[in-house]
Design a protein around this motif. Structure first.
Motif, PDB file in Angstrom:
ATOM      1  N   ALA A 202       0.629  -1.244   0.074  1.00 59.80           N
ATOM      2  CA  ALA A 202       0.157   0.051   0.127  1.00 59.80           C
ATOM      3  C   ALA A 202       1.007   1.195   0.029  1.00 59.80           C
ATOM      4  O   ALA A 202       1.735   1.413   0.808  1.00 59.80           O
ATOM      5  CB  ALA A 202      -0.960  -0.105   1.416  1.00 59.80           C
ATOM      6  N   THR A 203       0.630   2.198  -0.869  1.00 60.90           N
ATOM      7  CA  THR A 203       1.381   3.607  -0.996  1.00 60.90           C
ATOM      8  C   THR A 203       0.424   4.633  -0.357  1.00 60.90           C
ATOM      9  O   THR A 203       1.067   5.609  -0.262  1.00 60.90           O
ATOM     10  CB  THR A 203       1.752   3.483  -2.397  1.00 60.90           C
ATOM     11  OG1 THR A 203       0.585   3.739  -3.122  1.00 60.90           O
ATOM     12  CG2 THR A 203       2.607   2.514  -3.034  1.00 60.90           C
ATOM     13  N   ASN A 204      -0.806   4.520  -0.324  1.00 60.98           N
ATOM     14  CA  ASN A 204      -1.626   5.688  -0.001  1.00 60.98           C
ATOM     15  C   ASN A 204      -3.112   5.314   0.274  1.00 60.98           C
ATOM     16  O   ASN A 204      -3.341   3.943  -0.316  1.00 60.98           O
ATOM     17  CB  ASN A 204      -1.552   6.858  -1.091  1.00 60.98           C
ATOM     18  CG  ASN A 204      -2.012   6.400  -2.292  1.00 60.98           C
ATOM     19  OD1 ASN A 204      -1.620   5.294  -3.018  1.00 60.98           O
ATOM     20  ND2 ASN A 204      -3.046   6.787  -2.637  1.00 60.98           N
ATOM     21  N   LEU A 205      -3.719   5.962   0.935  1.00 62.19           N
ATOM     22  CA  LEU A 205      -5.412   5.590   0.643  1.00 62.19           C
ATOM     23  C   LEU A 205      -5.897   6.561  -0.398  1.00 62.19           C
ATOM     24  O   LEU A 205      -5.473   7.726  -0.504  1.00 62.19           O
ATOM     25  CB  LEU A 205      -5.772   5.906   1.981  1.00 62.19           C
ATOM     26  CG  LEU A 205      -5.489   5.006   3.081  1.00 62.19           C
ATOM     27  CD1 LEU A 205      -6.178   5.373   4.425  1.00 62.19           C
ATOM     28  CD2 LEU A 205      -5.805   3.512   2.846  1.00 62.19           C
ATOM     29  N   TRP A 206      -7.073   6.155  -0.807  1.00 66.03           N
ATOM     30  CA  TRP A 206      -8.037   7.054  -1.824  1.00 66.03           C
ATOM     31  C   TRP A 206      -9.248   7.320  -0.963  1.00 66.03           C
ATOM     32  O   TRP A 206      -9.950   6.270  -0.468  1.00 66.03           O
ATOM     33  CB  TRP A 206      -7.907   6.361  -2.969  1.00 66.03           C
ATOM     34  CG  TRP A 206      -7.125   5.506  -3.867  1.00 66.03           C
ATOM     35  CD1 TRP A 206      -6.747   4.593  -4.265  1.00 66.03           C
ATOM     36  CD2 TRP A 206      -6.328   6.507  -4.572  1.00 66.03           C
ATOM     37  NE1 TRP A 206      -5.623   4.520  -5.115  1.00 66.03           N
ATOM     38  CE2 TRP A 206      -5.175   5.981  -5.321  1.00 66.03           C
ATOM     39  CE3 TRP A 206      -6.025   8.074  -4.510  1.00 66.03           C
ATOM     40  CZ2 TRP A 206      -4.162   6.461  -6.165  1.00 66.03           C
ATOM     41  CZ3 TRP A 206      -4.995   8.679  -5.525  1.00 66.03           C
ATOM     42  CH2 TRP A 206      -4.177   7.988  -6.105  1.00 66.03           C
ATOM     43  N   LEU A 207      -9.767   8.333  -1.143  1.00 63.99           N
ATOM     44  CA  LEU A 207     -11.075   8.542  -0.810  1.00 63.99           C
ATOM     45  C   LEU A 207     -11.878   9.451  -1.886  1.00 63.99           C
ATOM     46  O   LEU A 207     -11.276   9.999  -3.069  1.00 63.99           O
ATOM     47  CB  LEU A 207     -11.100   9.809   0.320  1.00 63.99           C
ATOM     48  CG  LEU A 207     -10.350   9.177   1.802  1.00 63.99           C
ATOM     49  CD1 LEU A 207     -10.379  10.422   2.548  1.00 63.99           C
ATOM     50  CD2 LEU A 207     -11.131   8.130   2.242  1.00 63.99           C
ATOM     51  N   ALA A 208     -13.152   9.222  -2.002  1.00 63.67           N
ATOM     52  CA  ALA A 208     -13.759  10.004  -3.249  1.00 63.67           C
ATOM     53  C   ALA A 208     -13.799  11.632  -2.979  1.00 63.67           C
ATOM     54  O   ALA A 208     -14.071  11.976  -1.896  1.00 63.67           O
ATOM     55  CB  ALA A 208     -15.355   9.627  -3.041  1.00 63.67           C
ATOM     56  N   PRO A 209     -13.813  12.219  -4.255  1.00 70.82           N
ATOM     57  CA  PRO A 209     -13.731  13.787  -3.988  1.00 70.82           C
ATOM     58  C   PRO A 209     -15.095  14.253  -3.676  1.00 70.82           C
ATOM     59  O   PRO A 209     -16.052  13.605  -3.999  1.00 70.82           O
ATOM     60  CB  PRO A 209     -13.102  14.156  -5.360  1.00 70.82           C
ATOM     61  CG  PRO A 209     -12.676  12.866  -6.173  1.00 70.82           C
ATOM     62  CD  PRO A 209     -13.380  11.772  -5.592  1.00 70.82           C
ATOM     63  N   GLN A 210     -15.087  15.370  -2.836  1.00 72.51           N
ATOM     64  CA  GLN A 210     -16.051  15.901  -2.368  1.00 72.51           C
ATOM     65  C   GLN A 210     -17.143  15.073  -1.888  1.00 72.51           C
ATOM     66  O   GLN A 210     -18.305  15.204  -1.520  1.00 72.51           O
ATOM     67  CB  GLN A 210     -17.032  16.390  -3.815  1.00 72.51           C
ATOM     68  CG  GLN A 210     -16.793  17.532  -4.708  1.00 72.51           C
ATOM     69  CD  GLN A 210     -16.149  17.124  -6.003  1.00 72.51           C
ATOM     70  OE1 GLN A 210     -16.756  16.391  -6.706  1.00 72.51           O
ATOM     71  NE2 GLN A 210     -15.229  17.830  -6.361  1.00 72.51           N
TER      72      GLN A 210
ATOM     73  N   SER B  20      -4.509   1.930  -1.454  1.00 65.69           N
ATOM     74  CA  SER B  20      -3.988   1.872  -2.834  1.00 65.69           C
ATOM     75  C   SER B  20      -2.632   0.834  -2.845  1.00 65.69           C
ATOM     76  O   SER B  20      -1.909   1.270  -2.332  1.00 65.69           O
ATOM     77  CB  SER B  20      -3.787   3.333  -3.315  1.00 65.69           C
ATOM     78  OG  SER B  20      -2.753   3.309  -4.391  1.00 65.69           O
ATOM     79  N   VAL B  21      -2.885  -0.057  -3.754  1.00 61.56           N
ATOM     80  CA  VAL B  21      -1.649  -0.704  -4.068  1.00 61.56           C
ATOM     81  C   VAL B  21      -1.480  -0.864  -5.638  1.00 61.56           C
ATOM     82  O   VAL B  21      -1.809  -1.672  -6.396  1.00 61.56           O
ATOM     83  CB  VAL B  21      -2.003  -2.348  -3.599  1.00 61.56           C
ATOM     84  CG1 VAL B  21      -0.777  -3.061  -3.613  1.00 61.56           C
ATOM     85  CG2 VAL B  21      -2.600  -2.477  -2.295  1.00 61.56           C
ATOM     86  N   PRO B  22      -0.865   0.234  -6.185  1.00 58.65           N
ATOM     87  CA  PRO B  22      -0.330   0.556  -7.294  1.00 58.65           C
ATOM     88  C   PRO B  22       0.485  -0.551  -8.117  1.00 58.65           C
ATOM     89  O   PRO B  22       0.240  -0.714  -9.223  1.00 58.65           O
ATOM     90  CB  PRO B  22       0.320   1.663  -7.482  1.00 58.65           C
ATOM     91  CG  PRO B  22       0.816   2.126  -6.131  1.00 58.65           C
ATOM     92  CD  PRO B  22      -0.084   1.447  -5.289  1.00 58.65           C
ATOM     93  N   ALA B  23       1.141  -1.461  -7.537  1.00 55.53           N
ATOM     94  CA  ALA B  23       1.811  -2.523  -7.931  1.00 55.53           C
ATOM     95  C   ALA B  23       0.977  -3.681  -8.643  1.00 55.53           C
ATOM     96  O   ALA B  23       1.218  -4.459  -9.361  1.00 55.53           O
ATOM     97  CB  ALA B  23       3.014  -2.851  -7.111  1.00 55.53           C
ATOM     98  N   HIS B  24      -0.125  -3.645  -7.905  1.00 54.79           N
ATOM     99  CA  HIS B  24      -0.859  -5.091  -8.102  1.00 54.79           C
ATOM    100  C   HIS B  24      -2.291  -4.597  -8.419  1.00 54.79           C
ATOM    101  O   HIS B  24      -3.043  -5.362  -8.978  1.00 54.79           O
ATOM    102  CB  HIS B  24      -0.824  -5.976  -6.988  1.00 54.79           C
ATOM    103  CG  HIS B  24       0.461  -6.589  -6.496  1.00 54.79           C
ATOM    104  ND1 HIS B  24       0.978  -7.347  -7.494  1.00 54.79           N
ATOM    105  CD2 HIS B  24       1.318  -6.040  -5.610  1.00 54.79           C
ATOM    106  CE1 HIS B  24       2.239  -7.594  -6.917  1.00 54.79           C
ATOM    107  NE2 HIS B  24       2.344  -6.887  -5.738  1.00 54.79           N
ATOM    108  N   ALA B  25      -2.766  -3.348  -8.521  1.00 56.26           N
ATOM    109  CA  ALA B  25      -4.196  -2.856  -8.766  1.00 56.26           C
ATOM    110  C   ALA B  25      -3.996  -2.067  -9.923  1.00 56.26           C
ATOM    111  O   ALA B  25      -3.639  -0.936  -9.724  1.00 56.26           O
ATOM    112  CB  ALA B  25      -4.991  -2.501  -7.653  1.00 56.26           C
ATOM    113  N   PRO B  26      -4.334  -2.267 -11.307  1.00 53.42           N
ATOM    114  CA  PRO B  26      -4.370  -1.609 -12.319  1.00 53.42           C
ATOM    115  C   PRO B  26      -4.972  -0.167 -12.063  1.00 53.42           C
ATOM    116  O   PRO B  26      -4.409   0.822 -12.335  1.00 53.42           O
ATOM    117  CB  PRO B  26      -5.223  -2.234 -13.334  1.00 53.42           C
ATOM    118  CG  PRO B  26      -4.736  -3.857 -13.043  1.00 53.42           C
ATOM    119  CD  PRO B  26      -4.798  -3.949 -11.588  1.00 53.42           C
ATOM    120  N   ALA B  27      -6.223  -0.009 -11.498  1.00 54.47           N
ATOM    121  CA  ALA B  27      -6.991   1.103 -11.428  1.00 54.47           C
ATOM    122  C   ALA B  27      -5.845   2.059 -10.311  1.00 54.47           C
ATOM    123  O   ALA B  27      -5.783   3.148 -10.756  1.00 54.47           O
ATOM    124  CB  ALA B  27      -8.350   0.737 -10.645  1.00 54.47           C
TER     125      ALA B  27
END
Length: 973
Positions: free
Chosen positions: A229-237, A310-317
């Motif tokens: 994991a490199t970060n967390l994502w939240l929905a904007p607004q 967020s796991v950019p190495a393994h999750a394409p999104a």
RNA sequence: GCCGGGGUGGCCGAGUGGCCAAAGGCGGCAGACUCAAGAUCUGCUCUCGCAGGAGUUCCCAGGUUCAAAUCCUGGCCCCGGCACCA
């Protein structure tokens, strides 16, 4: 035949009391049921498949001299009739139209707004359908699952199951409508208006602690990747809500908070704006890494917790989302490192190889391989995700420094378990798509803490069921092979529900209702009791536990309140009819109904009372392959017509033949009116032929009559064998295919109406009776004694089997096969042959062929000629013909090698002579001459006499190709 | 992924070691019947062949066998189920 005639015969069967079962101890019995239909609406053509099969079998066994019992009922429990009643109340146009079509007046419709009344009404309509089809159902045993007496039976069953230790109570995640209560989520959408295909997704929530003590819960399907994991994502607004649980507070999406409360308790607190959180740092559990929080449009706040790890190495999104991040934010992302290794291996397919080999982390490769370049490329992105997730799950191993490099599938469970030990991780269940109940409410998943279960995972019970399944006759056999596996994996099932349903109150706690599957596992036993209730000899109050204990188990603690003689009578009826010989149902029952039916019998009854057979049939489907449902019913285009119209248009017999013969049971039948049209035609054609065959007359040549009798012997025998083995389609083919062909051949060969043909026709009428009973009665009227349905099944020995006659006939048939292509060639060339000379093989050839066969059997590879010559040497009559013998063996050995068996020995000359007239007519010859090959020299200008083999005469066609026979004594011209 | 099933002629579909060039149906062609159409009936429907024959076929590649659509090995592809839907 029109409906009036059909009704007439149905009335006759009723008057004769054919359907009424009698427990006649001097006879064998046959007891089969069809899994009863649920009361969800009117039946259509597709529902009749099992019924036709069941009626056919019962009718056959009745004619074969057995007592038969064919009861039926209606499964009224659950939501279906509630929904139906509601549609009536809402004046749903389709439902009202169906009611009008059934002749239900507006005044009567009002009564159907009550679910119980609707269920009973629908059940009655089913009975009338069965009657119209000519099914001999014993209506004295008819019951619905909401009848008072049936419910007494179910209460007994559950108390008994409880006594035996088959029930338990515990927590359960159930699909739940906030208004209607529990619903089942399944593709048939019995309870739903949308979302039947939805799957339950179980997320693991991962707690990420802020430095102020609050915790964000991210939901993931791949907890093992948290090391990447490199970060967390939240929905904007967006905004998050606080979920208070066990003295802790978590930040989750606004949709997730109430879901977590439903599944884990606690309460929802105040709202938190995401703006407050962006850029702050959280700690990753287990690894202790510190990572930032960012916003991304990839987050759908309605899915999961609205917090994404967020796991950019393994999750394409995630990989693409990082690319789209602003430079400043991006600079705060830690190094992107793969935590899962994909070993390269030679058995990778090309498309998988793209994911394993190449630059960058796996997600980057997956994105490249599928062509996704932006988050908005949803289809490509979904493909990339699906492929990578699957591949890593199946082949991936953790990086060597993590979790000892274990396979992903194991690491995932391991990480989830570790997180839960910390007390701040939860499972979050939700549907893969929106699910809406019949009444329009959103369905969610909720924890039911005190759910009652049937303990199908209980080893002892499973063992009993397995043992019984091993004895069971299952058709088709493939299902028999699957069944042990299904039993092995069968787990505890909830057996009670709370909600606005129809069903029996649970005897251990009447605030629950028994769930509809669970109240339909043992009902074949109750069918035996029900006629006594219908007759008024037993009242619901008589149906105490003590009563049922005695009937089904033969003993019990209590004292029944019914008269002992009557008690004994009911018991002996059960003793007589049980075990059940066959349970027939559609393929939808393979995984639920049939297993629980078997389980329940295995536990409640001793081994000798266990069901003997299962029969699974597949569906009538649309050409798209979809099961026909009520919305496909209509009068236009390719729609399946309502049953009433079908019966009017094709008649009961054509519908029955269609279901029996259109496909094997383990195949879907594709709906097509043409198929039923052709069934109608087959019935009519056969009826015409049989009528002709019944005419008076002197009969055909005695040899031909003997052949016909022999052929019918085989027909009767094969029909019996087919039905005993449940090969219904084959049986239909025998009656409507082979039988008419036999009669036609008989007539073509010079046969004529007379005793032989008449007895064939009479046998046919009886054979056809189980399949197409109406036309059988119609043809049998006046020529057969009493009702055909009540007569006895023909026995093979009623028809003398004359093997020689069969052999002669198939000999002529083979000769025709040989002649046909050559005659045709002549005709095609404008020179049809005028006549034929047959040369029958010399007697010595038979012996030589036998020797050749012996030699080949001894050693297939050795040339047979020496061996044959050696044996010929000791026969003086052959010794002189060594050359001829050798030549003959050389020419025939290859053919003999591939022939399975020698043709039976017959008098070929006599057989051909007796068929001269027939062959002349058949091929348009003016003369047919039969000669032994030794004597035919002057008729053999082409020199083909020596081609004659035993069972395969040589022949010369003259008039073709300019050749003419020399005139001779045998030729008629 | 696991379990089960399967790939046959224009289409659907039978067929599990040898009369299999492969049932049956649909579709197509020709003929009969009919004023005509429809329905029905008969014949034909892999290729070649002026005599019962030959050639090439049953997803692909190998193998076993005197003989393979059928058995074995490998591959490709398809369908169903994987649960709380009688």
């Amino acid at each position: 035949m029109d409906r009036a005639h059909e009704l007439h015969w149905q009335e006759e069967w009723k008057t004769a009391g054919l359907a009424a079962a009698r427990a006649d101890g001097s006879r064998d019995k046959f007891y089969a049921i069809v899994a009863y239909p649920g009361s969800s609406g009117f039946l259509h053509l597709g529902h009749l498949r099992g019924m036709v099969l069941a009626d056919l079998l019962h009718r056959y066994h009745r004619m074969a001299g057995r007592s038969v019992f064919f009861p039926t009922g209606t499964h009224a429990s659950g939501l279906p009739s509630v929904t139906f009643a509601q549609k009536v109340r809402n004046r749903d146009p389709r439902t009202i139209a169906a009611l009008e079509a059934e002749g239900v007046s507006t005044a009567e419709q009002a009564a159907l707004e009550d679910p119980s009344a609707a269920a009973r009404f629908l059940g009655t309509s089913y009975l009338s359908v069965y009657r119209s089809l000519g099914c001999l159902v014993d209506e004295r045993a008819y019951v619905t699952t909401i009848d008072e007496d049936y419910q007494a039976f179910i209460r007994w069953q559950f108390r008994r199951l409880n006594t035996l230790g088959a029930l338990r109570q515990g927590p359960h995640y159930a699909s739940f409508c906030p208004v209607c209560g529990p619903v089942s989520v399944d593709p048939s959408e019995t309870d739903l208006s949308r979302g039947g295909e939805a799957e339950t997704i179980v997320y693991t929530t991962v707690p990420f602690a802020l430095d102020d003590g609050r915790v964000l819960l991210a939901a993931t399907l791949r907890p093992e990747t948290l090391y990447g994991a490199t970060n967390l994502w939240l929905a904007p607004q967006g905004s998050l809500a606080v979920w208070h649980h066990a003295e802790k507070s978590y930040l989750v999406g606004q949709t997730a908070a109430p879901r977590l409360v439903e599944q884990h308790g606690g309460r929802v607190g105040h709202v938190v704006d995401v703006a407050e959180l962006v850029g702050r740092v959280v700690e990753v559990p287990l690894s202790g890494a510190k990572i930032p929080i960012f916003l991304s449009p990839l987050v759908d706040p309605k899915i999961g917790t609205g917090v994404v790890m967020s796991v950019p190495a393994h999750a394409p999104a995630d990989w693409l989302a990082i690319q789209e991040l602003e430079a400043e934010a991006r600079s705060r992302i830690p190094e992107i490192r793969s935590v899962v290794d994909l070993p390269e291996s030679t058995d990778l397919t090309g498309s998988d190889r793209d994911l394993v080999v190449g630059d960058g982390v796996p997600a980057a490769r997956a994105v490249r391989a599928t062509g996704a370049t932006r988050l908005a490329d949803e289809t490509a992105l979904a493909a990339a995700t699906e492929r990578l997730y699957r591949l890593e799950f199946v082949r991936g191993r953790m990086r060597a420094d993590l979790l000892g490099g274990r396979p992903v599938a194991e690491a995932r469970l391991d990480v989830a378990a570790q997180l839960k030990t910390g007390g701040s991780s939860f499972d979050l269940r939700e549907f893969s798509e929106s699910v809406v109940c019949r009444n329009g409410h959103d369905v969610s998943i909720r924890l039911v803490p005190d759910q009652w279960f049937l303990r199908y995972s209980w080893g002892e019970w499973k063992e009993k069921t397995r043992a019984m399944v091993a004895q069971l006759k299952v058709s088709p056999e493939e299902y028999g092979r699957e069944l042990p596996g299904i039993i092995d994996w069968f787990q505890d099932r909830p057996c009670t529900r709370r909600g606005r349903w129809l069903g029996t109150p649970f005897p251990l706690d009447p605030s629950w209702l028994i769930e509809p599957i669970a109240d339909s596992t043992f009902y074949p036993a109750y069918f035996v009791v029900r006629p006594f209730v219908t007759a008024g000899r037993l009242t619901p109050a008589d149906l105490t536990d003590a009563f049922f204990d005695r009937v089904f188990l033969g003993e019990g603690p209590g004292e029944p309140r019914v008269d002992p003689a009557l008690q004994r009578e009911v018991q002996s009826a059960f003793e007589y009819w049980y075990p059940l010989d066959l349970n027939i149902g559609g393929k939808e029952h393979k995984r639920v109904h049939f297993p629980v039916f078997l389980y329940t019998h295995a536990l409640l009854l001793p081994p000798q009372k266990q069901p003997r057979g299962l029969f699974v049939h597949w569906w009538l489907v649309q050409s798209s392959g979809e099961k026909i449902s009520k919305k496909d019913i209509g009068s236009k285009g390719g729609a399946v017509p309502p049953l009433r119209d079908s019966l009017e248009r094709w008649g009961a017999d054509a519908l029955r033949l269609f279901h029996a013969q259109a496909a094997n049971p383990e195949q879907d039948i594709e709906w097509s009116p043409a198929l039923i049209d052709s069934a109608r035609v087959r019935v009519d054609d056969a009826a015409r032929l049989i009528r002709e065959a019944l005419a008076d007359g002197g009969g055909g040549p005695p040899e031909l009559d003997r052949w016909l009798g022999s052929a019918v012997h085989g027909l009767v025998r094969d029909s019996r064998d087919a039905l005993e083995a449940l090969r219904v389609r084959e049986f239909a083919e025998l009656v409507y295919g082979r039988a008419p062909a036999l009669i036609r051949r008989y007539l073509a060969r010079g046969g004529a109406p007379g005793p032989a043909l008449r007895s064939t026709a009479l046998a046919w009428i009886r054979l056809a009776s189980p399949l197409t009973p109406h036309v059988a009665e119609e043809l049998g009227e006046g020529v057969s004694q009493g009702l055909v349905a009540a007569s006895s099944w023909p026995r093979p020995d009623e028809f003398a089997l004359d093997e020689a006659a069969i052999a002669r006939e198939s000999y002529i048939d083979r000769v025709e096969d040989d002649l046909r292509p050559i005659v045709r060639m002549g005709v095609d060339r404008g020179a049809p042959p005028e006549g034929v000379v047959f040369f029958v093989a010399a007697p010595w050839k038979e012996k030589v062929e036998a020797w050749t066969r012996d030699a080949l059997a001894n050693d297939p590879r050795a040339p047979p000629i020496p061996a044959v010559l050696a044996r010929a040497a000791v026969h003086p009559e052959l010794a002189a013909h060594r050359g001829e013998v050798a030549k003959y063996v050389g020419r025939t050995a290859a053919a003999i090698r591939t022939e399975p068996a020698p043709a039976p020995v017959i008098d070929e000359r006599a057989a051909l002579r007796a068929s001269e007239g027939y062959l002349a007519r058949r091929f348009g010859f003016t003369a047919v001459v039969v000669l032994p090959e030794e004597e035919g020299a002057e008729h053999d200008p082409a020199g083909r006499r020596d081609r004659a083999r035993p069972g395969k005469p040589a022949f010369f066609l003259y008039g073709a190709g300019g050749l003419r026979a020399t005139s001779g004594s045998g030729a008629k011209s």
